[in-house]
Design a protein around this motif. Structure first.
Motif, PDB file in Angstrom:
ATOM      1  N   LEU A 214     -14.587   7.059 -16.370  1.00 18.23           N
ATOM      2  CA  LEU A 214     -14.971   5.976 -17.277  1.00 18.23           C
ATOM      3  C   LEU A 214     -16.477   5.995 -17.504  1.00 18.23           C
ATOM      4  O   LEU A 214     -17.246   5.938 -16.571  1.00 18.23           O
ATOM      5  CB  LEU A 214     -14.550   4.627 -16.676  1.00 18.23           C
ATOM      6  N   ARG A 215     -16.908   6.059 -18.751  1.00 23.06           N
ATOM      7  CA  ARG A 215     -18.328   6.211 -19.041  1.00 23.06           C
ATOM      8  C   ARG A 215     -19.058   4.882 -19.075  1.00 23.06           C
ATOM      9  O   ARG A 215     -20.283   4.841 -18.979  1.00 23.06           O
ATOM     10  CB  ARG A 215     -18.498   6.917 -20.393  1.00 23.06           C
ATOM     11  N   ASN A 216     -18.349   3.789 -19.258  1.00 20.33           N
ATOM     12  CA  ASN A 216     -19.024   2.504 -19.376  1.00 20.33           C
ATOM     13  C   ASN A 216     -18.495   1.550 -18.323  1.00 20.33           C
ATOM     14  O   ASN A 216     -17.399   1.062 -18.423  1.00 20.33           O
ATOM     15  CB  ASN A 216     -18.770   1.930 -20.780  1.00 20.33           C
ATOM     16  N   ARG A 217     -19.323   1.265 -17.314  1.00 19.18           N
ATOM     17  CA  ARG A 217     -18.929   0.331 -16.261  1.00 19.18           C
ATOM     18  C   ARG A 217     -19.798  -0.909 -16.318  1.00 19.18           C
ATOM     19  O   ARG A 217     -20.179  -1.447 -15.288  1.00 19.18           O
ATOM     20  CB  ARG A 217     -19.065   0.987 -14.882  1.00 19.18           C
TER      21      ARG A 217
ATOM     22  N   GLN B 211      -8.437   6.318 -16.655  1.00 15.39           N
ATOM     23  CA  GLN B 211      -8.358   5.340 -17.737  1.00 15.39           C
ATOM     24  C   GLN B 211      -8.205   3.960 -17.111  1.00 15.39           C
ATOM     25  O   GLN B 211      -7.334   3.751 -16.260  1.00 15.39           O
ATOM     26  CB  GLN B 211      -7.176   5.632 -18.655  1.00 15.39           C
ATOM     27  N   ILE B 212      -9.055   3.034 -17.516  1.00 16.23           N
ATOM     28  CA  ILE B 212      -9.025   1.686 -16.955  1.00 16.23           C
ATOM     29  C   ILE B 212      -8.609   0.694 -18.025  1.00 16.23           C
ATOM     30  O   ILE B 212      -9.169   0.682 -19.128  1.00 16.23           O
ATOM     31  CB  ILE B 212     -10.390   1.300 -16.357  1.00 16.23           C
ATOM     32  N   GLU B 213      -7.634  -0.139 -17.697  1.00 12.52           N
ATOM     33  CA  GLU B 213      -7.142  -1.158 -18.616  1.00 12.52           C
ATOM     34  C   GLU B 213      -7.337  -2.540 -17.993  1.00 12.52           C
ATOM     35  O   GLU B 213      -7.231  -2.702 -16.783  1.00 12.52           O
ATOM     36  CB  GLU B 213      -5.653  -0.933 -18.916  1.00 12.52           C
ATOM     37  N   GLY B 214      -7.620  -3.518 -18.835  1.00 15.56           N
ATOM     38  CA  GLY B 214      -7.780  -4.887 -18.351  1.00 15.56           C
ATOM     39  C   GLY B 214      -9.071  -5.125 -17.606  1.00 15.56           C
ATOM     40  O   GLY B 214      -9.134  -6.012 -16.746  1.00 15.56           O
ATOM     41  N   ALA B 215     -10.130  -4.370 -17.933  1.00 13.64           N
ATOM     42  CA  ALA B 215     -11.403  -4.485 -17.223  1.00 13.64           C
ATOM     43  C   ALA B 215     -12.015  -5.880 -17.332  1.00 13.64           C
ATOM     44  O   ALA B 215     -12.838  -6.271 -16.509  1.00 13.64           O
ATOM     45  CB  ALA B 215     -12.392  -3.440 -17.743  1.00 13.64           C
ATOM     46  N   GLU B 216     -11.582  -6.655 -18.340  1.00 14.57           N
ATOM     47  CA  GLU B 216     -12.122  -8.007 -18.505  1.00 14.57           C
ATOM     48  C   GLU B 216     -11.742  -8.928 -17.348  1.00 14.57           C
ATOM     49  O   GLU B 216     -12.340  -9.996 -17.164  1.00 14.57           O
ATOM     50  CB  GLU B 216     -11.642  -8.627 -19.822  1.00 14.57           C
ATOM     51  N   PHE B 217     -10.737  -8.516 -16.544  1.00 16.73           N
ATOM     52  CA  PHE B 217     -10.324  -9.343 -15.399  1.00 16.73           C
ATOM     53  C   PHE B 217     -10.997  -8.900 -14.093  1.00 16.73           C
ATOM     54  O   PHE B 217     -10.712  -9.455 -13.033  1.00 16.73           O
ATOM     55  CB  PHE B 217      -8.805  -9.276 -15.229  1.00 16.73           C
ATOM     56  N   ALA B 218     -11.882  -7.916 -14.172  1.00 16.28           N
ATOM     57  CA  ALA B 218     -12.437  -7.326 -12.957  1.00 16.28           C
ATOM     58  C   ALA B 218     -13.573  -8.135 -12.352  1.00 16.28           C
ATOM     59  O   ALA B 218     -13.945  -7.910 -11.204  1.00 16.28           O
ATOM     60  CB  ALA B 218     -12.932  -5.906 -13.236  1.00 16.28           C
TER      61      ALA B 218
ATOM     62  N   LEU C  63      -3.145  19.225   1.445  1.00 13.47           N
ATOM     63  CA  LEU C  63      -4.522  19.664   1.263  1.00 13.47           C
ATOM     64  C   LEU C  63      -4.837  19.920  -0.207  1.00 13.47           C
ATOM     65  O   LEU C  63      -5.912  20.395  -0.528  1.00 13.47           O
ATOM     66  CB  LEU C  63      -4.777  20.946   2.071  1.00 13.47           C
ATOM     67  N   ARG C  64      -3.884  19.635  -1.073  1.00 14.87           N
ATOM     68  CA  ARG C  64      -4.017  19.941  -2.496  1.00 14.87           C
ATOM     69  C   ARG C  64      -4.347  18.679  -3.284  1.00 14.87           C
ATOM     70  O   ARG C  64      -3.579  17.721  -3.288  1.00 14.87           O
ATOM     71  CB  ARG C  64      -2.707  20.555  -3.004  1.00 14.87           C
ATOM     72  N   VAL C  65      -5.516  18.643  -3.910  1.00 17.34           N
ATOM     73  CA  VAL C  65      -5.870  17.552  -4.811  1.00 17.34           C
ATOM     74  C   VAL C  65      -5.766  18.064  -6.235  1.00 17.34           C
ATOM     75  O   VAL C  65      -6.473  18.998  -6.618  1.00 17.34           O
ATOM     76  CB  VAL C  65      -7.291  17.033  -4.540  1.00 17.34           C
ATOM     77  N   ARG C  66      -4.867  17.490  -7.012  1.00 20.33           N
ATOM     78  CA  ARG C  66      -4.630  17.938  -8.380  1.00 20.33           C
ATOM     79  C   ARG C  66      -5.425  17.072  -9.366  1.00 20.33           C
ATOM     80  O   ARG C  66      -5.573  15.863  -9.144  1.00 20.33           O
ATOM     81  CB  ARG C  66      -3.137  17.863  -8.707  1.00 20.33           C
ATOM     82  N   PRO C  67      -5.887  17.655 -10.468  1.00 21.73           N
ATOM     83  CA  PRO C  67      -6.667  16.893 -11.461  1.00 21.73           C
ATOM     84  C   PRO C  67      -5.781  16.029 -12.348  1.00 21.73           C
ATOM     85  O   PRO C  67      -5.905  16.025 -13.580  1.00 21.73           O
ATOM     86  CB  PRO C  67      -7.367  18.003 -12.257  1.00 21.73           C
ATOM     87  N   THR C  68      -4.849  15.317 -11.741  1.00 19.63           N
ATOM     88  CA  THR C  68      -3.903  14.475 -12.482  1.00 19.63           C
ATOM     89  C   THR C  68      -4.623  13.286 -13.115  1.00 19.63           C
ATOM     90  O   THR C  68      -5.416  12.620 -12.445  1.00 19.63           O
ATOM     91  CB  THR C  68      -2.818  13.948 -11.520  1.00 19.63           C
ATOM     92  N   PRO C  69      -4.364  12.974 -14.373  1.00 16.75           N
ATOM     93  CA  PRO C  69      -4.947  11.770 -14.976  1.00 16.75           C
ATOM     94  C   PRO C  69      -4.462  10.512 -14.251  1.00 16.75           C
ATOM     95  O   PRO C  69      -3.289  10.409 -13.884  1.00 16.75           O
ATOM     96  CB  PRO C  69      -4.434  11.812 -16.422  1.00 16.75           C
ATOM     97  N   LEU C  70      -5.350   9.573 -14.072  1.00 21.56           N
ATOM     98  CA  LEU C  70      -5.040   8.327 -13.370  1.00 21.56           C
ATOM     99  C   LEU C  70      -5.210   7.149 -14.316  1.00 21.56           C
ATOM    100  O   LEU C  70      -6.083   7.161 -15.185  1.00 21.56           O
ATOM    101  CB  LEU C  70      -5.956   8.146 -12.165  1.00 21.56           C
TER     102      LEU C  70
END
Length: 317
Positions: A21-24, A124-131, A259-266
């Motif tokens: 996320l580019r904008n925090r 991807q972050i959704e609902g950031a207005e509640f954070a 031991l495997r970390v996959r670049p799965t979208p979160l």
């Protein structure tokens, strides 16, 4: 900070040793120009070096696994460095308990963001207005990876609750205590209830928020587990709203014992705050079911309890 002991255990279990996320702007992670600037420089440098390691290999091939191991070791070393830095900061701030809580959150923001950048999972972050609400934040727990976005995205002024034995975790436990976060005695039910009351009083008195994993442990297969009742008792005593955080995809990105970390979208979803002003103690089981059902609605089939997932699939067919 409030999840330091979980981070240590997760890394030891799983390591033995990109677009984020580019904008925090909705989270205040400022810790002064020196810490902020240093974290950005370190983040950029580590990200560039790891990207240079990326090669065109089969997802489960040797090269891919090697890169994964490098990422995990880099996470561990980076976290040790930031932990040592903030331990010194906490010692200087001993006379100021609230400032230690705040710096614990800043530590989490810096370290959690670095960990996510190193691991390379698009978020991807959704609902950031509640954070930014003062609330009891709850989250499902399906992977060692969960700790890092929680550290990164939990707002300043938030504490977690750990068992009192956390103090015995080398370095991390001592930093947890220095950061003035909460501990409870889980040795027997009576002591646990009393500890929760004391924790609730501290949260009200200091106007803090809480972060809790209501399942009480990490799911082995990513599927949602039953919820414990402790966070409902805290809600009844503090009257804070509950903000559910739904973590999607972390169980695929870093599986338990792997031991495997996959670049799965979160995907990280903040759901609308749930008021607890009119909650009563005789409906605890009802509130548990309501919140558990809410998670089931927002999780994919691969993370729903097995019986419910099968029922949903049967309905679709």
């Amino acid at each position: 900070m409030y999840v330091l002991s979980l981070v240590l255990v997760s890394l030891m279990e799983n390591s033995g040793s990109s677009s984020i996320l580019r904008n925090r702007s909705f989270l205040n992670t400022s810790s002064g120009p020196t810490a902020e600037g240093a974290s950005k420089i370190l983040e950029k440098d580590v990200g560039q070096k790891l990207r240079r390691l990326e090669v065109d290999v089969n997802e489960d091939g040797f090269g891919s696994k090697l890169i994964s191991c490098v990422r995990i070791v880099t996470c561990f070393v980076t976290m040790m460095v930031t932990t040592l830095i903030w331990a010194l900061i906490m010692l200087v701030l001993l006379p100021w308990p609230y400032e230690r809580i705040r710096q614990g959150n800043v530590y989490g923001h810096v370290t959690g963001r670095l960990m996510m950048r190193i691991l390379g999972n698009p978020v991807q972050i959704e609902g950031a207005e509640f954070a930014n609400k003062r609330a009891i934040f709850i989250s499902n727990h399906a992977s060692p990876l969960d700790i890092f976005p929680i550290m990164w995205l939990t707002p300043t002024g938030t504490v977690g609750i750990a068992k009192k034995e956390v103090i015995w975790y080398p370095l991390f436990g001592q930093l947890y205590v220095l950061a003035n976060h909460l501990r409870i005695d889980r040795s027997n039910p009576t002591a646990a209830i009393e500890s929760l009351k004391e924790a609730a009083q501290a949260v009200v008195r200091k106007k803090l928020s809480l972060i809790i994993f209501p399942e009480g442990t990490r799911s082995a297969d990513g599927r949602l587990l039953p919820f414990k009742k402790g966070f409902i008792h805290l809600a009844l005593q503090t009257r804070l709203p509950i903000v559910p955080i739904v973590l999607i995809g972390t169980h695929r990105a870093w599986r338990k014992g792997s031991l495997r970390v996959r670049p799965t979208p979160l995907t990280i979803k903040y759901l609308s705050p749930i008021s607890t002003d009119d909650w009563t103690a005789d409906k605890i089981d009802e509130y548990i079911r309501m919140l558990h059902d809410l998670y089931v609605q927002h999780l994919p089939d691969s993370q729903r309890p097995l019986a419910l997932a099968e029922s949903t699939n049967g309905t679709k067919s």
